[in-house]
Design a protein around this motif. Structure first.
Motif, PDB file in Angstrom:
ATOM      1  N   VAL A   1      -6.857  -3.328  -5.467  1.00 43.83           N
ATOM      2  CA  VAL A   1      -5.988  -2.943  -6.585  1.00 43.83           C
ATOM      3  C   VAL A   1      -4.727  -3.802  -6.577  1.00 43.83           C
ATOM      4  O   VAL A   1      -4.302  -4.332  -7.612  1.00 43.83           O
ATOM      5  CB  VAL A   1      -5.624  -1.451  -6.513  1.00 43.83           C
ATOM      6  CG1 VAL A   1      -4.570  -1.105  -7.567  1.00 43.83           C
ATOM      7  CG2 VAL A   1      -6.860  -0.581  -6.714  1.00 43.83           C
ATOM      8  N   LEU A   2      -4.109  -3.954  -5.402  1.00 41.77           N
ATOM      9  CA  LEU A   2      -2.918  -4.793  -5.296  1.00 41.77           C
ATOM     10  C   LEU A   2      -3.227  -6.245  -5.654  1.00 41.77           C
ATOM     11  O   LEU A   2      -2.425  -6.915  -6.312  1.00 41.77           O
ATOM     12  CB  LEU A   2      -2.349  -4.716  -3.880  1.00 41.77           C
ATOM     13  CG  LEU A   2      -1.683  -3.393  -3.488  1.00 41.77           C
ATOM     14  CD1 LEU A   2      -1.347  -3.399  -1.998  1.00 41.77           C
ATOM     15  CD2 LEU A   2      -0.427  -3.153  -4.312  1.00 41.77           C
TER      16      LEU A   2
ATOM     17  N   GLU B   1      -4.303   1.944   5.393  1.00 42.21           N
ATOM     18  CA  GLU B   1      -4.802   0.613   5.044  1.00 42.21           C
ATOM     19  C   GLU B   1      -6.274   0.712   4.689  1.00 42.21           C
ATOM     20  O   GLU B   1      -7.073   1.190   5.495  1.00 42.21           O
ATOM     21  CB  GLU B   1      -4.621  -0.354   6.214  1.00 42.21           C
ATOM     22  CG  GLU B   1      -3.183  -0.673   6.556  1.00 42.21           C
ATOM     23  CD  GLU B   1      -2.587   0.336   7.503  1.00 42.21           C
ATOM     24  OE1 GLU B   1      -3.271   0.790   8.437  1.00 42.21           O
ATOM     25  OE2 GLU B   1      -1.411   0.701   7.295  1.00 42.21           O
ATOM     26  N   ASN B   2      -6.632   0.294   3.483  1.00 39.82           N
ATOM     27  CA  ASN B   2      -8.033   0.314   3.079  1.00 39.82           C
ATOM     28  C   ASN B   2      -8.291  -0.801   2.073  1.00 39.82           C
ATOM     29  O   ASN B   2      -7.393  -1.211   1.330  1.00 39.82           O
ATOM     30  CB  ASN B   2      -8.412   1.683   2.494  1.00 39.82           C
ATOM     31  CG  ASN B   2      -7.663   2.001   1.217  1.00 39.82           C
ATOM     32  OD1 ASN B   2      -8.046   1.570   0.132  1.00 39.82           O
ATOM     33  ND2 ASN B   2      -6.568   2.764   1.330  1.00 39.82           N
TER      34      ASN B   2
ATOM     35  N   ARG C   1       1.337   6.270  -7.126  1.00 40.57           N
ATOM     36  CA  ARG C   1       0.111   6.642  -7.841  1.00 40.57           C
ATOM     37  C   ARG C   1      -0.504   7.935  -7.326  1.00 40.57           C
ATOM     38  O   ARG C   1      -0.864   8.827  -8.115  1.00 40.57           O
ATOM     39  CB  ARG C   1      -0.899   5.506  -7.720  1.00 40.57           C
ATOM     40  CG  ARG C   1      -2.212   5.719  -8.471  1.00 40.57           C
ATOM     41  CD  ARG C   1      -3.276   4.744  -7.973  1.00 40.57           C
ATOM     42  NE  ARG C   1      -3.603   4.974  -6.558  1.00 40.57           N
ATOM     43  CZ  ARG C   1      -4.386   4.165  -5.843  1.00 40.57           C
ATOM     44  NH1 ARG C   1      -4.896   3.076  -6.390  1.00 40.57           N
ATOM     45  NH2 ARG C   1      -4.639   4.444  -4.564  1.00 40.57           N
ATOM     46  N   ASP C   2      -0.639   8.057  -6.002  1.00 43.43           N
ATOM     47  CA  ASP C   2      -1.370   9.184  -5.422  1.00 43.43           C
ATOM     48  C   ASP C   2      -0.469  10.384  -5.149  1.00 43.43           C
ATOM     49  O   ASP C   2      -0.708  11.476  -5.664  1.00 43.43           O
ATOM     50  CB  ASP C   2      -2.070   8.741  -4.134  1.00 43.43           C
ATOM     51  CG  ASP C   2      -3.021   7.570  -4.375  1.00 43.43           C
ATOM     52  OD1 ASP C   2      -3.467   7.395  -5.521  1.00 43.43           O
ATOM     53  OD2 ASP C   2      -3.287   6.824  -3.418  1.00 43.43           O
TER      54      ASP C   2
ATOM     55  N   ASP D   1      -7.699  -0.186  -1.985  1.00 44.44           N
ATOM     56  CA  ASP D   1      -6.348  -0.304  -2.521  1.00 44.44           C
ATOM     57  C   ASP D   1      -5.795  -1.715  -2.377  1.00 44.44           C
ATOM     58  O   ASP D   1      -4.969  -2.152  -3.189  1.00 44.44           O
ATOM     59  CB  ASP D   1      -5.424   0.709  -1.849  1.00 44.44           C
ATOM     60  CG  ASP D   1      -5.624   2.115  -2.400  1.00 44.44           C
ATOM     61  OD1 ASP D   1      -6.261   2.252  -3.462  1.00 44.44           O
ATOM     62  OD2 ASP D   1      -5.147   3.086  -1.769  1.00 44.44           O
TER      63      ASP D   1
ATOM     64  N   LEU E   1       2.143   1.666  -3.589  1.00 44.22           N
ATOM     65  CA  LEU E   1       1.062   2.053  -4.486  1.00 44.22           C
ATOM     66  C   LEU E   1       0.641   3.496  -4.254  1.00 44.22           C
ATOM     67  O   LEU E   1       0.556   4.300  -5.204  1.00 44.22           O
ATOM     68  CB  LEU E   1      -0.137   1.126  -4.284  1.00 44.22           C
ATOM     69  CG  LEU E   1      -1.401   1.461  -5.083  1.00 44.22           C
ATOM     70  CD1 LEU E   1      -1.160   1.277  -6.575  1.00 44.22           C
ATOM     71  CD2 LEU E   1      -2.580   0.607  -4.612  1.00 44.22           C
ATOM     72  N   GLN E   2       0.359   3.851  -3.021  1.00 39.70           N
ATOM     73  CA  GLN E   2      -0.107   5.206  -2.726  1.00 39.70           C
ATOM     74  C   GLN E   2       0.986   6.240  -2.939  1.00 39.70           C
ATOM     75  O   GLN E   2       0.713   7.363  -3.356  1.00 39.70           O
ATOM     76  CB  GLN E   2      -0.642   5.254  -1.294  1.00 39.70           C
ATOM     77  CG  GLN E   2      -1.896   4.418  -1.107  1.00 39.70           C
ATOM     78  CD  GLN E   2      -2.270   4.191   0.351  1.00 39.70           C
ATOM     79  OE1 GLN E   2      -1.701   4.790   1.259  1.00 39.70           O
ATOM     80  NE2 GLN E   2      -3.222   3.300   0.585  1.00 39.70           N
TER      81      GLN E   2
ATOM     82  N   LEU F   1       0.827  -1.214   0.000  1.00 39.77           N
ATOM     83  CA  LEU F   1       0.000   0.000   0.000  1.00 39.77           C
ATOM     84  C   LEU F   1       0.857   1.258   0.000  1.00 39.77           C
ATOM     85  O   LEU F   1       0.528   2.252  -0.666  1.00 39.77           O
ATOM     86  CB  LEU F   1      -0.925  -0.003   1.215  1.00 39.77           C
ATOM     87  CG  LEU F   1      -2.063  -1.024   1.196  1.00 39.77           C
ATOM     88  CD1 LEU F   1      -2.766  -1.075   2.547  1.00 39.77           C
ATOM     89  CD2 LEU F   1      -3.079  -0.695   0.098  1.00 39.77           C
TER      90      LEU F   1
ATOM     91  N   SER G   1       0.823   6.473   4.566  1.00 45.36           N
ATOM     92  CA  SER G   1      -0.060   5.531   3.875  1.00 45.36           C
ATOM     93  C   SER G   1      -1.216   5.123   4.777  1.00 45.36           C
ATOM     94  O   SER G   1      -1.166   5.270   5.993  1.00 45.36           O
ATOM     95  CB  SER G   1       0.720   4.291   3.434  1.00 45.36           C
ATOM     96  OG  SER G   1       1.253   3.615   4.560  1.00 45.36           O
TER      97      SER G   1
END
Length: 334
Positions: free
Chosen positions: A277-278, A270-271, A137-138, A274, A133-134, A130, A268
């Motif tokens: 997505v992973l 935790e949700n 991407r974010d 996402d 990714l975050q 996460l 980051s």
């Protein structure tokens, strides 16, 4: 149930394998029998209570919670009346405080485990995956065709970041030590820099820099960015009892409005969205967790020490199966 517990801040030696009450899931929670968990830098900070700034949240005189751990993978044992996403018997993974234990009761950050992963591999995903990714991407806004530099490309976050950046279509440069060059190249990096033989300050500029090491100054990191590039700061140095490197994060936040580059510290979260997505990236074969070593639950202290010794390739995992409740025989290697 058995769980790793502590009653004070301190080194890994304060950890014990103890007996605590098994959690009871609320109407919107899922009870998971944990099969594996993994260690992260946040676990070390929570264990030691450093930097001291962290104690404003965790407890000033001593830890509010006796438990540690966040990442988990396991099997759903029971669900609350309002839960619809998973059911008993489903193999799942996610994030929940207190994951160094036989059971966790979790509300939001839990999804079905990718069938092509073992429990140990799945437990390596949540925080590190996460964060990568975050961060890319974010915070980084990474786009296909852009150039990205990943400092600490062989670590927990870094190994995920290399693969996620490739999945996003970026040109990826990973920075690591000599012994890990082949690993980072094998993850798909287009270019690999051995920091023991040189650095990345000369010549090439990157649209996004993801810094997971915490040892480079803002000045050095900004020199590797394009004029409008983005620096994403993940974590901090462990030196310093009070701020522990967060002073660099604070400086970045104060400086960012006054320069053309974006300096973006990452916290980051935790949700489930996402994690899904992973899961898609994992099931498609674009991302595979890298597991360095697995320890039994009874040796969680050793797992934490190993995470910090600088030689880890990917993630360190903890086995929470019945066999993992026992220490390894003398002289054995986990």
């Amino acid at each position: 149930m058995k769980a790793i517990v502590r009653t004070t801040y301190g080194p890994p030696e304060v950890l014990e394998l103890g007996e605590i009450d098994k959690p009871v899931p609320a109407e919107d929670e899922v009870l998971v029998r944990v099969r594996a968990t993994s260690v992260n830098p946040v676990d070390w900070h929570t264990l030691t209570g450093t930097p001291y700034l962290l104690r404003l949240q965790e407890g000033l005189r001593g830890p509010k919670s006796e438990q540690l751990g966040v990442d988990f993978a396991g099997t759903v044992e029971a669900v609350g009346a309002n839960v619809t996403g998973v059911q008993p018997g489903d193999d799942v993974f996610g994030g929940r405080s207190g994951a160094f234990a036989e059971y966790v009761s979790v509300r939001d950050a839990v999804v079905r485990k990718p069938p092509n992963l073992s429990f140990e591999q799945a437990a390596a995903v949540p925080i590190a995956g996460l964060t990568a990714l975050q961060g890319l991407r974010d915070k980084g806004g990474l786009q296909s065709g852009q150039k990205v530099l990943i400092n600490g490309a062989s670590g927990g976050v870094g190994t995920f970041a290399v693969q996620i950046a490739k999945a996003l279509g970026a040109d990826v440069t990973g920075v690591c030590s000599t012994s890990k060059v082949d690993l980072v190249r094998g993850l798909g990096a287009d270019h690999v820099v051995d920091y023991t033989a040189g650095d990345v300050d000369g010549g090439q500029r990157y649209d996004v820099v993801l810094d997971t090491g915490g040892h480079r100054s803002l000045r050095r990191l900004r020199r590797t960015l394009t004029p409008r590039g983005t620096l994403v700061i993940v974590g901090s140095e462990t030196d310093g009892r009070w701020l522990g490197g967060f002073d660099r994060t604070i400086r970045a936040m104060l400086l960012s409005p006054f320069v053309s580059q974006k300096l973006a510290p990452l916290a980051s979260s935790e949700n489930a969205a996402d994690l899904i997505v992973l899961t898609g990236l994992i099931e498609s074969g674009q991302v595979t967790p890298v597991v360095d070593r697995t320890y039994p639950l009874a040796e969680t202290a050793a797992a934490l020490r190993h995470m910090l010794d600088g030689r880890v390739r990917g993630k360190v995992v903890v086995d929470v199966s019945p066999s993992g409740m026992q220490t390894s025989p003398p002289g054995s290697t986990p």
